[in-house]
Design a protein around this motif. Structure first.
Motif, PDB file in Angstrom:
ATOM      1  N   ASN A 164     -10.511   5.751  -2.236  1.00 37.25           N
ATOM      2  CA  ASN A 164      -9.119   6.150  -2.127  1.00 37.25           C
ATOM      3  C   ASN A 164      -9.023   7.659  -2.182  1.00 37.25           C
ATOM      4  O   ASN A 164      -9.571   8.291  -3.078  1.00 37.25           O
TER       5      ASN A 164
ATOM      6  N   GLY B 126       0.826  -1.202   0.000  1.00 35.83           N
ATOM      7  CA  GLY B 126       0.000   0.000   0.000  1.00 35.83           C
ATOM      8  C   GLY B 126       0.861   1.252   0.000  1.00 35.83           C
ATOM      9  O   GLY B 126       0.591   2.224  -0.726  1.00 35.83           O
TER      10      GLY B 126
ATOM     11  N   TYR C 188      -5.917   0.705   2.235  1.00 37.29           N
ATOM     12  CA  TYR C 188      -5.154  -0.553   2.307  1.00 37.29           C
ATOM     13  C   TYR C 188      -5.211  -1.124   3.719  1.00 37.29           C
ATOM     14  O   TYR C 188      -5.435  -2.303   3.932  1.00 37.29           O
TER      15      TYR C 188
END
Lengths: 314, 448
Positions: free
Chosen positions: A311, A198, A232
């Protein structure tokens, strides 16, 4: 593969025609798609879907190891509600998950950030992953020997330093922390690697910008790394927590649920009920279904809370 | 880490197991060679003796070979159950009194009466009382006795000498649940703290003990065989209202509870190790030099006698309030699995196991006492030849009392409840009065 795969779609065909072509093309892909999807689907149905449905059905029956049982309604679930051993197991498991996931995630993020910010060495990455290559059972046996009260290396060192020996697996209040730490030892490298993956999606120029602005490493960790790592981390948490709730092998090898139920986690209790104390598949299935519901709920809540599907970079 | 979720995995195992059960339904033994039967046992010490029996059997019956598989006690019963469910159990296996009721009730083992009668097999050859408990409550016999065992106290002879105690004094010890009698005095005197002060002397530090007078096995069971049964057996008390097949346990008896408090209380006094100090049984405990004496069964004699650097003697349990010494008297037997694909050959093997031919061989290996008295004599001679005095194990029969382990249905659940209840007392979480609750739970299980 059929010729339709290569059907021309370039020229200005009438709209309706175009749609027809596309449909034909999709159909043309179908056999190939099926070939790719089928093995996984068969696996899914045979090993996941069917057993799950069957497990749910068994939880409403009085099936035992030796005899197919009949429908008994919610009796197994009533028994579960009144079973102090089950609720003890539930509490023990929760305590284990809190310790295991809490320590493991913190350490994993720390290790991953250090790997990310300080070194690119493949050797170090490899070393950090090594414990994960040891099977759970072997790890449990290893620590059982290392931590033995009388003969264990760790206790020999403790005694040599003039301190009192510690009953890592024999003390009721230490047994779950001990098991949690054994599994942290084994899993932390793997979790760190997931986190590390990540971290690598975070563009380096953000850190450059941060440094230009005079931000410290700690500040950059707080304001750059953590926010961008969140999705993540969210997924890592869900996956590791599901794994953590299923702790079984370490308990089975090291303590068999003891001393006196102090490490009797849910999975171990289910196993005992099904295969050694009453051969009671019905009740064991009911507990399994309950655990599945709990895990599903936790996963959904976590997914929502950590917005793991969004995200901040986008 | 991305494992299948647990319930699914378990359900999968369950479904597979059931599938195998319904389709297989007794397709037979683990070994599939023509004329091969599989035989399971749990004690690795006995493996050489039974391998010798198997060889002798094949010599007499050239078309049948016996494949012996050994699994340690902890895995043995789980494996056996799983193999029954999967229809792939052993043809013949060593069975235990506390376990066979459940298998008989579920039709997983074969009633032997018909075959015994047909072949005129003489069941009168066994020592008194060995075959009776193998009669299930349907009246049929489900196992042929192979050996018997009692429990006694194994002691470090050097430590006994150092304490100025003679073997005769230990043999003559008495016990009661109030103050532990002369037995507790001996245990206290055998205990030594880090400053060399003995357990019965002034200034003894129970928190810093170097040698414990009495070791405690980490085996928590409803039978108490490995822990307290030598003591409670000398009370006017028995496990059950009727044994075998009783439905009321007697763990709520005040005198019994007093004895249990006394027993685990030895750890508080510093005479016995606290819970968790030893995770191994008494042979290892004596071997460590930190324990002077410990209970174990006659089957463990070899493990003690072969300890490096420790000379071990054996004394029987003390004489208790009833005026007698007492020991649990257990006999294991061979049962035939219902899923055997060659029950005839299995029966031949069981007959051979239960005959003088095999039991003499076992006796000569000096590991256990065979069920047939003449073979047992041979075992005694073999033990003597090694210079091991095992008369303590015979002493109960001669001048004391032996009793059966509690034999009930649902023994698995009884064990699960009892083991936690007793361990809780040893851990100091609660006192023996809590056994009244456990007793109630157990009796509920037995009503099912």
């Amino acid at each position: 593969m059929s010729a339709a795969t290569h059907a021309p779609t370039t020229t200005a065909a009438p709209r309706s025609d175009g749609r027809a072509t596309r449909r034909r093309r999709n159909l043309g892909d179908l056999p190939a798609a099926l070939v790719f999807v089928l093995p996984a689907t068969i696996g899914f149905v045979v090993f996941l879907l069917w057993p799950t449905l069957r497990g749910i059905w068994l939880s409403f029956t009085d099936t035992t190891a030796f005899q197919a049982g009949g429908f008994i309604g919610l009796e197994n679930y009533q028994r579960l509600a009144d079973d102090p051993v089950f609720w003890n197991a539930f509490g023990v498991t929760l305590w284990y998950v809190v310790l295991n996931i809490g320590i493991q995630t913190t350490l994993a993020v720390l290790v991953a950030v250090l790997m990310h910010r300080l070194t690119r060495s493949m050797v170090i990455r490899g070393i950090i992953l090594t414990p994960y290559l040891v099977s759970n059972v072997v790890a449990a046996m290893l620590f059982l020997m290392l931590l033995d009260y009388q003969l264990g290396f760790v206790n020999e060192v403790i005694a040599a330093l003039g301190w009192d020996r510690v009953m890592f697996f024999g003390d009721q209040s230490l047994v779950i922390p001990t098991i949690a730490l054994v599994n942290v030892w084994r899993h932390v490298g793997y979790t760190a690697l997931l986190v590390f993956a990540g971290l690598q999606t975070i563009p380096g120029n953000l850190y450059e910008a941060g440094r230009v602005d005079g931000a410290s490493e700690l500040r950059m960790f707080r304001s750059i790394t953590m926010p961008l790592l969140r999705p993540y981390l969210g997924l890592v948490l869900i996956v590791t927590m599901i794994g953590s709730f299923q702790v079984f092998d370490t308990v089975s090898v090291a303590t068999q649920g003891g001393p006196a139920n102090a490490s009797n986690v849910i999975q171990y209790y289910i196993y005992e009920v099904a295969f050694s104390r009453g051969y009671d598949f019905g009740y064991a299935s009911a507990m399994s279904v309950a655990l599945m519901v709990v895990l599903a709920t936790i996963s959904i809540v976590q997914f929502r809370l950590t917005r793991a599907n969004q995200n901040d970079m986008a | 880490m991305m494992r299948k979720t647990a319930p699914m995995a378990l359900a999968g195992a369950v479904a597979l197991a059931l599938g195998a059960c319904s389709s297989g339904g007794g397709s037979g033994s683990g070994g599939d060679g023509a004329g091969e039967i599989t035989y399971w046992l749990w004690d690795s010490n006995q493996l050489p003796a039974y391998q010798a029996c198997a060889d002798a059997f094949t010599e007499a019956n050239p078309d049948t070979t016996v494949k012996i598989e050994q699994f340690a006690w902890d895995d043995y019963w789980t494996k056996l159950t799983a193999s029954f469910v999967g229809g792939s159990g052993p043809d013949v296996f060593v069975d235990h009194l506390s376990k066979y009721g459940e298998f008989a009730a579920q039709g997983q083992i074969v009633a032997l009466d018909e075959m015994i009668e047909r072949d005129g097999f003489d069941t009168g050859v066994y020592a008194d009382g060995l075959i009776d408990p193998w009669q299930y409550d349907d009246g049929s016999v489900y196992g042929l006795p192979k050996d018997w065992d009692t429990t006694a106290f194994f002691y470090n002879t050097e430590m006994l000498d150092d304490a100025g105690i003679t073997a005769e004094e230990l043999w003559a010890a008495d016990w009661n649940p109030d103050d532990g009698g002369t037995f507790e005095e001996i245990v206290a005197h055998l205990t030594v703290d880090a400053n060399g002060v003995r357990g019965d002397e002034d200034g003894f530090d129970p928190t810093n003990v170097e040698v414990y007078g009495l070791g405690i096995n980490p085996n928590f069971e409803e039978t108490g065989q490995m822990q307290w049964a030598n003591f409670t057996g000398t009370l006017d008390w028995d496990y059950l209202d009727t044994n075998p097949w009783g439905t009321q346990y007697h763990f709520d008896d005040p005198e019994f509870q007093q004895a249990i408090d006394w027993f685990y209380g030895l750890a508080e006094k510093g005479y016995a190790p606290a819970a968790g100090v030893f995770s191994d049984e008494t042979p290892t405990q004596l071997g460590s030099g930190q324990v002077a004496m410990g209970t174990n069964g006659s089957w463990a004699t070899g493990s003690f006698m072969e300890l490096d650097g420790v000379d071990v003697g054996i004394a029987p349990g003390p004489v208790g309030p009833t005026g007698e010494r007492a020991s649990l008297f257990n006999g294991v037997a061979d049962s035939i699995s219902a899923s055997s694909d060659d029950p005839e050959a299995a029966w031949q093997w069981v007959q051979f196991l239960g005959s003088t031919d095999c039991q003499d061989i076992v006796g000569e290996h000096a590991v256990v006492f065979p069920a047939i008295p003449e073979s047992s004599e041979k075992a005694l001679a073999a033990f003597d030849e090694k210079g091991w005095d095992v008369s303590a194990f015979f002493s109960y029969e001669e001048e004391g009392r032996t009793f059966l382990p509690p034999i009930t249905l649902n023994a698995g659940e009884v064990n699960a409840i009892a083991s936690v209840a007793f361990e809780d007392i040893y851990l100091g979480n609660t006192e023996a009065s809590s056994l009244t609750d456990a007793n109630e739970q157990i009796n509920t299980v037995l009503q099912k």
